[in-house]
Design an enzyme around this catalytic site. Structure first.
Site, PDB file in Angstrom:
ATOM      1  N   ASP A 220       1.857   7.773   2.703  1.00  0.00           N
ATOM      2  CA  ASP A 220       2.465   6.258   2.272  1.00  0.00           C
ATOM      3  C   ASP A 220       2.244   5.548   3.507  1.00  0.00           C
ATOM      4  O   ASP A 220       1.692   6.010   4.655  1.00  0.00           O
ATOM      5  CB  ASP A 220       4.231   6.073   2.195  1.00  0.00           C
ATOM      6  CG  ASP A 220       4.626   5.282   1.201  1.00  0.00           C
ATOM      7  OD1 ASP A 220       4.274   3.956   1.580  1.00  0.00           O
ATOM      8  OD2 ASP A 220       5.195   5.379   0.373  1.00  0.00           O
ATOM      9  N   GLY A 246      -0.877   5.609   6.175  1.00  0.00           N
ATOM     10  CA  GLY A 246      -1.804   4.864   5.942  1.00  0.00           C
ATOM     11  C   GLY A 246      -1.678   3.983   4.797  1.00  0.00           C
ATOM     12  O   GLY A 246      -0.828   4.121   4.028  1.00  0.00           O
ATOM     13  N   HIS A 266       1.608  -0.521 -10.900  1.00  0.00           N
ATOM     14  CA  HIS A 266       2.163  -1.809 -11.728  1.00  0.00           C
ATOM     15  C   HIS A 266       2.196  -2.795 -10.511  1.00  0.00           C
ATOM     16  O   HIS A 266       2.438  -4.222 -10.719  1.00  0.00           O
ATOM     17  CB  HIS A 266       3.463  -1.584 -12.144  1.00  0.00           C
ATOM     18  CG  HIS A 266       4.536  -1.063 -11.592  1.00  0.00           C
ATOM     19  ND1 HIS A 266       5.183   0.084 -11.664  1.00  0.00           N
ATOM     20  CD2 HIS A 266       5.282  -1.702 -10.377  1.00  0.00           C
ATOM     21  CE1 HIS A 266       5.995   0.310 -10.810  1.00  0.00           C
ATOM     22  NE2 HIS A 266       6.262  -0.629  -9.991  1.00  0.00           N
TER      23      HIS A 266
END
Length: 360
Positions: A220, A246, A266
């Protein structure tokens, strides 16, 4: 089960239950629909006050609950009475209230609590964005940008309290909704699972706990990874997991057998999704490598009711233009553009599914 890539999906019972129930009288039906926001706000207030925790040991008089949570007794009674009609609480004689199975989900001290999810609807930043819905429809812009003058990502980076609230919401959703996917999908066939955009690590902790031979990478943004990992510690699997900071818009870690994105894709338009998929494809080493998207799926049949269509409105209001929930056919086209192919979809609760792609 793993459904084949062709064919029509039946409406899941929890999808039908989540949609507003049909009322024969059109006027009554309209009243029911337009009062939905009242229920959401009432749930948010109950979640924020923590009233469900005060009923954890059993029924209690509203006078005791009000004193414990710091609320006005008369007004709290009116709130609980209304939510009892919505089957969140049960009103019993002498102004006492008890939890129902729905109300239990508002407790903070249970596994899979949805208190964070309910609390979100009381946050001023969220209400302000939805207040821009008419302008979203007229202009095609993000409601969040219209309300706050910046993207949601930028806003959360500047407002750590709201970011913490969102983290709690996503952790509760990951725990509650994706747990069945962990049970139904065979993650044990992979050596390393890379959870991209994995937040605190709740989903990855569940996967590693259920599959003791699998290793994990929690991937993350750097500022997210800095405060992540507690679910991995609590599950006793941190020794099999690496935390990496990252952006998957730039690259994904090498060495993964499966690249998992849960409730992430999404947030991005089609161009960015293809970019993300291409980054994954660059690291996929064999025909057994997989990209996995845990997403609410819009039914391919437009006549089929689905909670995902309502959740898609949240994407339209909160996220940047182009963010959306997608159909199975949408994913097939996106995979093809990135040199991948749709393998199938594993059912989760309601319209949630695990979309699986392999090298074309």
């Amino acid at each position: 089960m793993n459904r084949p890539e062709h064919g029509m999906e039946p409406l899941h019972p929890t999808d039908a239950a989540a949609l507003p129930g049909a009322v024969a009288d059109p006027v009554a039906r309209m009243m029911q629909l337009t009062s939905g926001a009242w229920i959401a706000q009432a749930l948010s207030a109950a979640a924020t006050l923590g009233v469900a925790d005060e009923m954890a040991a059993g029924p209690r008089p509203v006078s005791e609950i009000a004193k414990a949570v710091g609320a006005d007794e008369t007004n709290l009674y009116r709130l609980l009475r209304a939510l009892a009609d919505a089957q969140v609480f049960e009103e019993i004689p002498d102004r006492r209230f008890a939890l129902t199975p729905v109300g239990e989900l508002l407790r903070e001290d249970i596994h899979g609590s949805m208190r964070g999810w309910a609390h979100k609807f009381a946050r001023p930043y969220h209400r302000a964005a939805w207040g821009q819905l008419l302008e979203v429809l007229r202009t095609g812009r993000s409601g969040f940008d219209l309300a706050h003058g910046m993207s949601g990502f930028e806003y959360l980076s500047r407002n750590p309290d709201d970011a913490e609230s969102l983290d709690a919401e996503m952790t509760s959703i990951a725990t509650r909704l994706t747990a069945p996917i962990v049970q139904r999908y065979d993650f044990g066939r992979f050596g390393t699972v890379v959870d991209c955009g994995g937040g605190r690590g709740a989903l990855l902790a569940a996967i590693l706990s259920a599959n003791p031979r699998v290793r994990g990478v929690l991937y993350d943004l750097p500022h997210v990874v800095e405060r992540a990992g507690q679910p991995l510690v609590e599950a006793g699997v941190l020794d099999r997991c690496e935390l990496v900071g990252g952006s998957f818009l730039d690259s994904v870690p090498a060495g993964g057998d499966a690249y998992l994105f849960s409730q992430v894709i999404h947030n991005w338009d089609d161009t960015d999704v293809v970019r993300i998929l291409s980054n994954c494809r660059a690291q996929m080493r064999s025909e057994d490598s997989r990209v996995l998207f845990a997403e609410y799926l819009i039914p391919d049949d437009p006549r089929q009711p689905s909670l995902s269509k309502l959740i898609d409105l949240e994407m339209m209001v909160i996220c940047e233009p182009g963010a959306q929930h997608r159909t199975r056919e949408d994913f097939r086209r996106l995979f093809r553009r990135a040199g991948l192919r749709l393998v199938g979809v594993t059912d989760g609760p309601g319209s949630l599914g695990l979309v699986e792609a392999a090298l074309a």
